[in-house]
Design an enzyme around this catalytic site. Structure first.
Site, PDB file in Angstrom:
ATOM      1  N   ASN A  11       0.866  -1.185   0.000  1.00  0.00           N
ATOM      2  CA  ASN A  11       0.000   0.000   0.000  1.00  0.00           C
ATOM      3  C   ASN A  11       0.897   1.227   0.000  1.00  0.00           C
ATOM      4  O   ASN A  11       1.418   1.626   1.041  1.00  0.00           O
ATOM      5  CB  ASN A  11      -0.902  -0.016   1.250  1.00  0.00           C
ATOM      6  CG  ASN A  11      -1.795   1.216   1.306  1.00  0.00           C
ATOM      7  OD1 ASN A  11      -1.926   1.936   0.315  1.00  0.00           O
ATOM      8  ND2 ASN A  11      -2.394   1.455   2.458  1.00  0.00           N
ATOM      9  N   TRP A  12       1.059   1.808  -1.188  1.00  0.00           N
ATOM     10  CA  TRP A  12       1.985   2.942  -1.311  1.00  0.00           C
ATOM     11  C   TRP A  12       1.417   4.230  -0.742  1.00  0.00           C
ATOM     12  O   TRP A  12       2.137   5.213  -0.597  1.00  0.00           O
ATOM     13  CB  TRP A  12       2.331   3.162  -2.787  1.00  0.00           C
ATOM     14  CG  TRP A  12       3.273   2.148  -3.356  1.00  0.00           C
ATOM     15  CD1 TRP A  12       3.978   1.192  -2.666  1.00  0.00           C
ATOM     16  CD2 TRP A  12       3.639   1.999  -4.730  1.00  0.00           C
ATOM     17  NE1 TRP A  12       4.759   0.466  -3.529  1.00  0.00           N
ATOM     18  CE2 TRP A  12       4.562   0.939  -4.804  1.00  0.00           C
ATOM     19  CE3 TRP A  12       3.268   2.653  -5.901  1.00  0.00           C
ATOM     20  CZ2 TRP A  12       5.124   0.529  -6.016  1.00  0.00           C
ATOM     21  CZ3 TRP A  12       3.821   2.240  -7.105  1.00  0.00           C
ATOM     22  CH2 TRP A  12       4.742   1.194  -7.164  1.00  0.00           C
ATOM     23  N   LYS A  13       0.129   4.277  -0.497  1.00  0.00           N
ATOM     24  CA  LYS A  13      -0.503   5.520  -0.022  1.00  0.00           C
ATOM     25  C   LYS A  13      -0.146   6.662  -0.995  1.00  0.00           C
ATOM     26  O   LYS A  13      -0.064   6.430  -2.191  1.00  0.00           O
ATOM     27  CB  LYS A  13      -0.083   5.812   1.422  1.00  0.00           C
ATOM     28  CG  LYS A  13      -0.266   4.571   2.318  1.00  0.00           C
ATOM     29  CD  LYS A  13      -0.106   4.840   3.768  1.00  0.00           C
ATOM     30  CE  LYS A  13      -0.313   3.534   4.546  1.00  0.00           C
ATOM     31  NZ  LYS A  13      -0.300   3.730   5.977  1.00  0.00           N
ATOM     32  N   HIS A  96      -9.793   1.974   4.161  1.00  0.00           N
ATOM     33  CA  HIS A  96      -8.548   2.119   4.925  1.00  0.00           C
ATOM     34  C   HIS A  96      -8.778   3.118   6.058  1.00  0.00           C
ATOM     35  O   HIS A  96      -9.496   4.112   5.891  1.00  0.00           O
ATOM     36  CB  HIS A  96      -7.414   2.592   4.010  1.00  0.00           C
ATOM     37  CG  HIS A  96      -6.090   2.505   4.679  1.00  0.00           C
ATOM     38  ND1 HIS A  96      -5.655   3.454   5.573  1.00  0.00           N
ATOM     39  CD2 HIS A  96      -5.117   1.562   4.635  1.00  0.00           C
ATOM     40  CE1 HIS A  96      -4.473   3.097   6.040  1.00  0.00           C
ATOM     41  NE2 HIS A  96      -4.122   1.953   5.488  1.00  0.00           N
ATOM     42  N   GLU A  98      -7.064   5.435   7.202  1.00  0.00           N
ATOM     43  CA  GLU A  98      -6.734   6.836   6.883  1.00  0.00           C
ATOM     44  C   GLU A  98      -7.870   7.503   6.127  1.00  0.00           C
ATOM     45  O   GLU A  98      -8.131   8.698   6.303  1.00  0.00           O
ATOM     46  CB  GLU A  98      -5.415   6.889   6.091  1.00  0.00           C
ATOM     47  CG  GLU A  98      -4.238   6.600   7.002  1.00  0.00           C
ATOM     48  CD  GLU A  98      -3.047   5.987   6.310  1.00  0.00           C
ATOM     49  OE1 GLU A  98      -2.974   6.008   5.070  1.00  0.00           O
ATOM     50  OE2 GLU A  98      -2.176   5.461   7.028  1.00  0.00           O
ATOM     51  N   GLU A 168      -6.347  -4.238  10.244  1.00  0.00           N
ATOM     52  CA  GLU A 168      -5.321  -3.223  10.477  1.00  0.00           C
ATOM     53  C   GLU A 168      -5.645  -2.443  11.742  1.00  0.00           C
ATOM     54  O   GLU A 168      -6.391  -1.456  11.700  1.00  0.00           O
ATOM     55  CB  GLU A 168      -5.257  -2.262   9.287  1.00  0.00           C
ATOM     56  CG  GLU A 168      -4.846  -2.918   7.990  1.00  0.00           C
ATOM     57  CD  GLU A 168      -4.068  -1.963   7.101  1.00  0.00           C
ATOM     58  OE1 GLU A 168      -2.994  -2.348   6.646  1.00  0.00           O
ATOM     59  OE2 GLU A 168      -4.527  -0.836   6.891  1.00  0.00           O
ATOM     60  N   GLY A 174       1.821   2.630  10.736  1.00  0.00           N
ATOM     61  CA  GLY A 174       2.814   3.700  10.608  1.00  0.00           C
ATOM     62  C   GLY A 174       3.466   4.085  11.924  1.00  0.00           C
ATOM     63  O   GLY A 174       4.130   5.113  12.011  1.00  0.00           O
ATOM     64  N   SER A 212       2.692  -1.867  10.393  1.00  0.00           N
ATOM     65  CA  SER A 212       4.120  -1.985  10.680  1.00  0.00           C
ATOM     66  C   SER A 212       4.684  -3.368  10.369  1.00  0.00           C
ATOM     67  O   SER A 212       5.536  -3.873  11.114  1.00  0.00           O
ATOM     68  CB  SER A 212       4.404  -1.571  12.137  1.00  0.00           C
ATOM     69  OG  SER A 212       4.010  -0.222  12.343  1.00  0.00           O
ATOM     70  N   GLY A 233       2.536  -1.007   4.386  1.00  0.00           N
ATOM     71  CA  GLY A 233       2.633   0.404   4.037  1.00  0.00           C
ATOM     72  C   GLY A 233       4.088   0.815   3.878  1.00  0.00           C
ATOM     73  O   GLY A 233       4.715   0.586   2.838  1.00  0.00           O
TER      74      GLY A 233
HETATM   75  P1  PGA Z   1       2.345   0.564   7.711  1.00  0.00           P
HETATM   76  O1  PGA Z   1       0.934   0.803   6.988  1.00  0.00           O
HETATM   77  O2  PGA Z   1       2.891  -0.756   7.201  1.00  0.00           O
HETATM   78  O3  PGA Z   1       3.190   1.718   7.314  1.00  0.00           O
HETATM   79  O4  PGA Z   1       2.065   0.514   9.184  1.00  0.00           O
HETATM   80  C1  PGA Z   1       0.043  -0.249   6.749  1.00  0.00           C
HETATM   81  C2  PGA Z   1      -1.215   0.264   6.090  1.00  0.00           C
HETATM   82  O5  PGA Z   1      -1.669   1.365   6.434  1.00  0.00           O
HETATM   83  O6  PGA Z   1      -1.772  -0.399   5.206  1.00  0.00           O
END
Ligand code: PGA
Length: 249
Positions: A11-13, A96, A98, A168, A174, A212, A233
């Protein structure tokens, strides 16, 4: 038990230009030539076509990070499922945390988006997960159950196995603070039970852990019986780290 091919998604966001996406795919493909896993890149809209073209004939599938539930219409700034399908995109991340947190994504909208994705031929990757406060208050299962029931309300039981679920926990995204394998397993097993009660062939559903995930912790997470893959991520931005996660699982 039905086969659950491991599913490892990047997931590159909001990272990577088209040129950077191309560079990543070129670096990744030789590293994963022999993989038996499903490898998915969730790219920003602008980079989707580049990733689709560069990864043709490889194990890589391509996902968007969001979509609108309508097929078309006066929704400035939005992208529809048929547009993604026409660009040869395979899947779409929905819900997601976010998007729930910063962009007001609601369970009501997700209840329309998940069936709209399926109807268009996109594989939904539905994200669910509890906040730190909810976990501390002993509400983890209640939150997961509420999200799953609401977001999947309009999906026929026989199509539930086509949905990939990503567990998640928000406190692990993150933050560098990964859920322990036991915490992640417990939540993923609970999610499978909820899907079973909804009439799904629950043993066929892929359930991912996200939060993470790194090369150093991927193997022990993936070794859990109800964890079938990862949504990665930060560690997915570097092709070597992402390849190492695929190789570790
Ligand atoms: P992260 O993000 O691996 O940076 O914790 C995961 C995600 O939000 O899909």
């Amino acid at each position: 038990m039905p086969d659950r091919t491991p599913y490892i998604a990047a997931n590159w966001k909001m990272h990577k230009t088209v040129a950077e996406a191309a560079e990543f795919v070129d670096a990744l493909l030789p590293r994963i030539a022999a993989t038996q896993h499903d490898v998915v890149i969730c790219a920003p809209y602008l980079a989707l076509s580049e990733v689709v073209e560069r990864s043709r004939g490889s194990a890589v599938e391509v996902a968007a990070q969001n979509m609108h539930e309508a097929e078309s219409g006066a929704f400035t700034g939005e992208i529809s499922a048929p547009m993604l399908v026409a660009a040869d995109v395979d899947a779409v991340v929905l819900g997601h945390s976010e998007r729930r947190q910063y962009f007001n994504e609601t369970d009501e909208a997700l209840a329309r988006k998940v069936p709209a994705a399926l109807a268009a031929g996109l594989q939904p990757i539905l994200c669910v997960g509890e906040s730190e406060e909810a976990r501390d208050a002993g509400q983890t299962e209640a939150v997961l159950e509420r999200q799953l029931q609401a977001d999947l309300a309009a999906v026929e039981p026989e199509r539930l196995a086509e949905v990939v679920i990503a567990y998640e926990p928000i406190w692990a995204i993150g933050t560098g603070r990964t859920a322990t394998p036991e915490q992640a397993q417990e939540a993923c097993a609970f999610i499978r039970d909820v899907l079973r009660e909804r009439g799904a062939i629950a043993d066929a559903v892929r359930i991912l852990y996200g939060g993470s995930v790194k090369p150093a912790n991927a193997a022990e997470l993936m070794a859990q019986p109800d964890i079938d893959g990862a949504l990665v991520g930060g560690a997915s931005l570097d092709p070597s780290d992402f390849a190492a996660i695929i190789e570790a699982t």
